[in-house]
Design a protein around this motif. Structure first.
Motif, PDB file in Angstrom:
ATOM      1  N   ILE A 199       0.871  -1.178   0.000  1.00 52.39           N
ATOM      2  CA  ILE A 199       0.000   0.000   0.000  1.00 52.39           C
ATOM      3  C   ILE A 199       0.905   1.223   0.000  1.00 52.39           C
ATOM      4  CG2 ILE A 199      -1.840   1.271   1.165  1.00 52.39           C
ATOM      5  CD1 ILE A 199      -2.323  -1.307   2.841  1.00 52.39           C
ATOM      6  N   GLU A 200       0.717   2.082  -1.000  1.00 51.67           N
ATOM      7  CA  GLU A 200       1.463   3.335  -1.054  1.00 51.67           C
ATOM      8  C   GLU A 200       0.488   4.468  -0.804  1.00 51.67           C
ATOM      9  OE1 GLU A 200       4.903   5.213  -3.849  1.00 51.67           O
ATOM     10  OE2 GLU A 200       3.214   4.283  -4.866  1.00 51.67           O
ATOM     11  N   GLY A 201       0.815   5.329   0.139  1.00 49.73           N
ATOM     12  CA  GLY A 201      -0.089   6.426   0.456  1.00 49.73           C
ATOM     13  C   GLY A 201       0.598   7.476   1.311  1.00 49.73           C
ATOM     14  N   LYS A 202      -0.206   8.236   1.998  1.00 48.32           N
ATOM     15  CA  LYS A 202       0.304   9.284   2.887  1.00 48.32           C
ATOM     16  C   LYS A 202      -0.260   9.049   4.276  1.00 48.32           C
ATOM     17  CE  LYS A 202       0.815  12.838  -0.667  1.00 48.32           C
ATOM     18  NZ  LYS A 202       2.179  12.554  -0.932  1.00 48.32           N
ATOM     19  N   ASN A 203       0.551   9.296   5.271  1.00 49.74           N
ATOM     20  CA  ASN A 203       0.140   9.165   6.669  1.00 49.74           C
ATOM     21  C   ASN A 203      -0.387   7.768   7.011  1.00 49.74           C
ATOM     22  OD1 ASN A 203       0.742  11.943   7.176  1.00 49.74           O
ATOM     23  ND2 ASN A 203      -1.195  12.468   6.191  1.00 49.74           N
ATOM     24  N   LEU A 204       0.216   6.743   6.437  1.00 46.76           N
ATOM     25  CA  LEU A 204      -0.170   5.372   6.766  1.00 46.76           C
ATOM     26  C   LEU A 204       0.361   5.035   8.157  1.00 46.76           C
ATOM     27  CD1 LEU A 204       0.688   3.658   3.360  1.00 46.76           C
ATOM     28  CD2 LEU A 204      -1.570   4.340   4.190  1.00 46.76           C
TER      29      LEU A 204
ATOM     30  N   CYS B 150      -1.481 -15.060  10.809  1.00 47.15           N
ATOM     31  CA  CYS B 150      -0.137 -14.768  10.275  1.00 47.15           C
ATOM     32  C   CYS B 150      -0.040 -13.369   9.675  1.00 47.15           C
ATOM     33  CB  CYS B 150       0.293 -15.824   9.255  1.00 47.15           C
ATOM     34  SG  CYS B 150       0.416 -17.470   9.943  1.00 47.15           S
ATOM     35  N   LEU B 151      -0.661 -12.388  10.298  1.00 45.78           N
ATOM     36  CA  LEU B 151      -0.659 -11.024   9.767  1.00 45.78           C
ATOM     37  C   LEU B 151       0.673 -10.323  10.011  1.00 45.78           C
ATOM     38  CD1 LEU B 151      -2.007  -8.512   8.544  1.00 45.78           C
ATOM     39  CD2 LEU B 151      -2.891  -8.001  10.826  1.00 45.78           C
ATOM     40  N   LEU B 152       1.186  -9.732   8.947  1.00 45.90           N
ATOM     41  CA  LEU B 152       2.293  -8.785   9.027  1.00 45.90           C
ATOM     42  C   LEU B 152       1.827  -7.512   8.346  1.00 45.90           C
ATOM     43  CD1 LEU B 152       5.348 -10.969   7.985  1.00 45.90           C
ATOM     44  CD2 LEU B 152       4.777 -10.195  10.270  1.00 45.90           C
ATOM     45  N   ALA B 153       1.981  -6.401   9.011  1.00 47.19           N
ATOM     46  CA  ALA B 153       1.704  -5.081   8.435  1.00 47.19           C
ATOM     47  C   ALA B 153       2.894  -4.218   8.834  1.00 47.19           C
ATOM     48  CB  ALA B 153       0.393  -4.512   8.970  1.00 47.19           C
ATOM     49  N   VAL B 154       3.842  -4.080   7.935  1.00 49.22           N
ATOM     50  CA  VAL B 154       5.090  -3.391   8.265  1.00 49.22           C
ATOM     51  C   VAL B 154       5.423  -2.336   7.218  1.00 49.22           C
ATOM     52  CG1 VAL B 154       6.050  -5.337   9.546  1.00 49.22           C
ATOM     53  CG2 VAL B 154       6.482  -5.170   7.118  1.00 49.22           C
ATOM     54  N   GLY B 155       6.079  -1.290   7.660  1.00 48.24           N
ATOM     55  CA  GLY B 155       6.497  -0.247   6.743  1.00 48.24           C
ATOM     56  C   GLY B 155       6.621   1.078   7.447  1.00 48.24           C
ATOM     57  N   ASP B 156       6.305   2.136   6.696  1.00 42.14           N
ATOM     58  CA  ASP B 156       6.382   3.481   7.249  1.00 42.14           C
ATOM     59  C   ASP B 156       5.133   4.253   6.842  1.00 42.14           C
ATOM     60  OD1 ASP B 156       6.804   4.347   4.571  1.00 42.14           O
ATOM     61  OD2 ASP B 156       8.973   4.256   4.818  1.00 42.14           O
ATOM     62  N   ASP B 157       5.166   5.567   6.967  1.00 39.53           N
ATOM     63  CA  ASP B 157       3.952   6.349   6.711  1.00 39.53           C
ATOM     64  C   ASP B 157       3.615   6.509   5.230  1.00 39.53           C
ATOM     65  OD1 ASP B 157       6.082   8.090   6.238  1.00 39.53           O
ATOM     66  OD2 ASP B 157       5.054   9.814   7.104  1.00 39.53           O
ATOM     67  N   GLU B 158       4.471   6.006   4.334  1.00 37.30           N
ATOM     68  CA  GLU B 158       4.198   6.102   2.895  1.00 37.30           C
ATOM     69  C   GLU B 158       4.097   4.751   2.183  1.00 37.30           C
ATOM     70  OE1 GLU B 158       7.090   8.713   1.173  1.00 37.30           O
ATOM     71  OE2 GLU B 158       6.278  10.465   2.206  1.00 37.30           O
TER      72      GLU B 158
ATOM     73  N   LEU C  34      -6.938   3.043   1.526  1.00 28.67           N
ATOM     74  CA  LEU C  34      -5.837   3.716   2.207  1.00 28.67           C
ATOM     75  C   LEU C  34      -4.837   4.358   1.259  1.00 28.67           C
ATOM     76  CD1 LEU C  34      -5.101   0.974   4.874  1.00 28.67           C
ATOM     77  CD2 LEU C  34      -6.478   3.048   5.148  1.00 28.67           C
ATOM     78  N   GLY C  35      -4.817   3.890   0.027  1.00 29.47           N
ATOM     79  CA  GLY C  35      -3.856   4.388  -0.953  1.00 29.47           C
ATOM     80  C   GLY C  35      -3.831   3.488  -2.168  1.00 29.47           C
ATOM     81  N   GLU C  36      -2.799   3.631  -2.958  1.00 30.66           N
ATOM     82  CA  GLU C  36      -2.646   2.797  -4.149  1.00 30.66           C
ATOM     83  C   GLU C  36      -2.102   1.435  -3.731  1.00 30.66           C
ATOM     84  OE1 GLU C  36      -0.450   2.768  -8.492  1.00 30.66           O
ATOM     85  OE2 GLU C  36      -0.200   4.501  -7.181  1.00 30.66           O
ATOM     86  N   ILE C  37      -2.735   0.355  -4.220  1.00 36.27           N
ATOM     87  CA  ILE C  37      -2.249  -0.982  -3.913  1.00 36.27           C
ATOM     88  C   ILE C  37      -1.601  -1.566  -5.156  1.00 36.27           C
ATOM     89  CG2 ILE C  37      -3.884  -1.355  -2.042  1.00 36.27           C
ATOM     90  CD1 ILE C  37      -5.543  -3.093  -3.914  1.00 36.27           C
TER      91      ILE C  37
END
Length: 83
Positions: free
Chosen positions: A12-17, A34-42, A63-66
């Motif tokens: 997912i690419e977006g803003k303020n994630l 088995c959920l992983l949700a990792v990254g940063d705010d973009e 939430l943004g572009e997938i």
């Protein structure tokens, strides 16, 4: 037989994630494991085993572009077939 059939992965690419909010929403609204949700705010990487991958994709798209979407049938893979 697996409890959750589909290995669902996407970016997912977006803003303020917020990875914690995304993680919590998915676990509260969609059955799976088995959920992983990792990254940063973009950019967030999602990995989730579920029987309803389309619901996860619909949510993520709000939430943004997938992209880099992969949905594999782990039950078929367990039988030596293409997933």
């Amino acid at each position: 037989m697996l409890e959750y059939k589909f290995d669902t992965q996407l970016l997912i690419e977006g803003k303020n994630l917020n990875e914690d909010e995304i993680h919590d929403y998915i676990t509260e609204h969609f059955q799976g494991d088995c959920l992983l949700a990792v990254g940063d705010d973009e950019l967030i990487k999602i990995h989730y085993h579920t029987n309803e991958p389309w619901l996860v994709l619909e949510y993520a798209a709000t939430l943004g572009e997938i992209y880099d979407i992969v949905v594999e049938n782990m039950e078929r893979q367990a039988h030596g077939l293409r997933g």
